[in-house]
Design an enzyme around this catalytic site. Structure first.
Site, PDB file in Angstrom:
ATOM      1  N   GLU A   1      -7.176   0.105  -6.765  1.00 36.72           N
ATOM      2  CA  GLU A   1      -6.286  -0.911  -6.213  1.00 36.72           C
ATOM      3  C   GLU A   1      -6.015  -2.049  -7.202  1.00 36.72           C
ATOM      4  O   GLU A   1      -5.580  -3.135  -6.804  1.00 36.72           O
ATOM      5  CB  GLU A   1      -6.880  -1.471  -4.921  1.00 36.72           C
TER       6      GLU A   1
ATOM      7  N   SER B   1      -6.122   0.333   0.876  1.00 35.03           N
ATOM      8  CA  SER B   1      -4.671   0.420   0.655  1.00 35.03           C
ATOM      9  C   SER B   1      -4.094   1.797   0.982  1.00 35.03           C
ATOM     10  O   SER B   1      -3.096   2.218   0.421  1.00 35.03           O
ATOM     11  CB  SER B   1      -4.326   0.044  -0.802  1.00 35.03           C
TER      12      SER B   1
ATOM     13  N   TYR C   1       3.264  -1.289   0.056  1.00 37.36           N
ATOM     14  CA  TYR C   1       3.460  -2.105  -1.134  1.00 37.36           C
ATOM     15  C   TYR C   1       4.774  -1.882  -1.875  1.00 37.36           C
ATOM     16  O   TYR C   1       5.167  -2.710  -2.685  1.00 37.36           O
ATOM     17  CB  TYR C   1       2.305  -1.863  -2.110  1.00 37.36           C
TER      18      TYR C   1
ATOM     19  N   ARG D   1      -8.640  -8.619   8.270  1.00 39.66           N
ATOM     20  CA  ARG D   1      -7.593  -7.963   9.037  1.00 39.66           C
ATOM     21  C   ARG D   1      -8.174  -6.707   9.670  1.00 39.66           C
ATOM     22  O   ARG D   1      -8.959  -5.992   9.044  1.00 39.66           O
ATOM     23  CB  ARG D   1      -6.426  -7.591   8.123  1.00 39.66           C
TER      24      ARG D   1
ATOM     25  N   ASP E   1      -7.090  -3.105  11.673  1.00 43.35           N
ATOM     26  CA  ASP E   1      -5.988  -2.177  11.937  1.00 43.35           C
ATOM     27  C   ASP E   1      -6.295  -1.357  13.177  1.00 43.35           C
ATOM     28  O   ASP E   1      -7.410  -0.814  13.326  1.00 43.35           O
ATOM     29  CB  ASP E   1      -5.780  -1.261  10.736  1.00 43.35           C
TER      30      ASP E   1
ATOM     31  N   GLU F   1     -10.028   0.369  11.213  1.00 42.63           N
ATOM     32  CA  GLU F   1     -10.890  -0.185  10.174  1.00 42.63           C
ATOM     33  C   GLU F   1     -10.769  -1.695  10.120  1.00 42.63           C
ATOM     34  O   GLU F   1      -9.860  -2.289  10.707  1.00 42.63           O
ATOM     35  CB  GLU F   1     -10.531   0.398   8.807  1.00 42.63           C
TER      36      GLU F   1
ATOM     37  N   ASN G   1     -10.651  -4.852   7.252  1.00 48.67           N
ATOM     38  CA  ASN G   1     -10.406  -5.172   5.843  1.00 48.67           C
ATOM     39  C   ASN G   1     -10.923  -6.570   5.558  1.00 48.67           C
ATOM     40  O   ASN G   1     -10.474  -7.535   6.182  1.00 48.67           O
ATOM     41  CB  ASN G   1      -8.910  -5.115   5.532  1.00 48.67           C
TER      42      ASN G   1
ATOM     43  N   GLY H   1      -4.638  -7.510   1.418  1.00 50.83           N
ATOM     44  CA  GLY H   1      -3.622  -7.824   0.426  1.00 50.83           C
ATOM     45  C   GLY H   1      -2.975  -9.173   0.671  1.00 50.83           C
ATOM     46  O   GLY H   1      -2.831  -9.619   1.812  1.00 50.83           O
TER      47      GLY H   1
END
Length: 325
Positions: free
Chosen positions: A35, A163, A229, A268, A270, A283, A285, A289
């Site tokens: 990443e 990612s 991205y 974050r 998800d 998951e 994070n 990002g």
């Protein structure tokens, strides 16, 4: 897609007493993980925002041995914008902690746990939080048994990548075997889980509060690396499209997930919603990002928080004594 210019939000300047308390801040970015390029974009955006807010901040492109990062440091604290292994998995957090250098985000245990998608799911399961049924896959020979046990379609993931790197959707044992071999080239540990058909949501957390949820949709098979991205046609829904009670339920679930993993300050979560309206945790994070396609800044903006204020608030939590920002 949301921009990061925040022209409709008042410009943010950190108070002088906070600037003095924070001292010099190094934004760690880059790294050696898969990443790296995303991390460089995140780090540059964070650096520019901190400087715009009046913080004495410098960028550091981290390569090679992480121990060198604490060898005669010329900074007082670190904003971690390193994604993936090395920067997000507890390794850097342990080194900075041992050196007595304050850093942003989750501490060692939560960082290591959240980076391991398989063991995060064990924690969800053990705490009674909903997460799709799953298996750890260790060889191609398990493909038939896993499809029989979990059904199809399935999601195949390297357990320690972020990612959406290496993730594939499969619909048969043959596809699973092929996807496993590809994922195993990235990681010794491969996670296979039931595919939840329905809308995807993400909830950003800031200082133990949930920001407005974001609904995600893409013409890709799922919200993959390109959709995150590179693509300009990914659709972000803010408001997320849920009824108020359902959004509140979603936010509470995200907070529960964040807390049981032991995360700190920001992150974050998800989540998928199935056709019956039930939510399923994917998951957590711990260093999301912070690029021009990123979700935490979008959620913060929807809550009236500029990108500059967001990064300063994350950084403020590295202080041992509270200072109003």
């Amino acid at each position: 897609m949301s921009d990061l210019t925040h022209n409709d939000i008042q410009p943010y300047q950190a108070p002088p007493e906070l600037v003095r308390a924070l001292g010099r801040v190094a934004v760690f970015m880059g790294g050696d993980s898969a990443e790296r390029e995303v991390s460089l974009k995140s780090g540059k955006a964070v650096l520019a925002a901190l400087q715009s807010a009046g913080i004495d901040a410098v960028g550091r492109d981290i390569r090679g041995c992480l121990l060198r990062t604490v060898d005669e440091p010329d900074f007082d604290r670190v904003f971690i914008a390193l994604h993936g292994r090395g920067g997000e998995d507890g390794t850097l957090q342990a080194i900075l902690g041992q050196a007595g250098i304050p850093y942003t985000g989750s501490e060692v245990l939560a960082s290591a746990l959240a980076m391991d998608k398989l063991r995060t799911k064990y924690v969800f399961e053990g705490c009674g939080l909903p997460t799709p049924a799953f298996r750890a896959m260790t060889s191609v020979s398990e493909a038939e048994d896993i499809v029989t046990a979990l059904g199809a379609p399935l999601s195949v993931k390297p357990a320690h990548e972020g990612s959406s790197i290496g993730i594939r959707k499969v619909s048969s044992a043959a596809e699973l075997a092929e996807a496993y071999e590809a994922a195993a080239r990235l990681d010794d540990l491969v996670l296979v889980e039931q595919w939840i058909e329905g809308p995807e949501f993400t909830v950003s957390l800031l200082q133990d509060k949930a920001l407005p949820a974001i609904g995600l949709s893409t013409d890709h098979a799922f919200y993959d690396y390109d959709a995150k991205y590179l693509a300009d046609d990914t659709r972000y829904r803010i408001p997320c499209g849920l009824a108020p009670d359902d959004e509140l339920r979603l936010q509470h679930l995200a907070l529960d997930a964040f807390r049981v993993v032991g995360c700190r300050t920001w992150g974050r979560v998800d989540i998928m919603q199935d056709r019956d309206g039930e939510f399923w945790l994917l998951e957590v994070n711990t260093v999301p990002g912070m690029t021009d396609h990123s979700l935490v800044p979008m959620a913060a903006k929807a809550a009236g928080i500029s990108f500059e204020e967001l990064v300063v608030r994350i950084l403020r939590d590295t202080l041992t004594e509270g200072i109003d920002a």
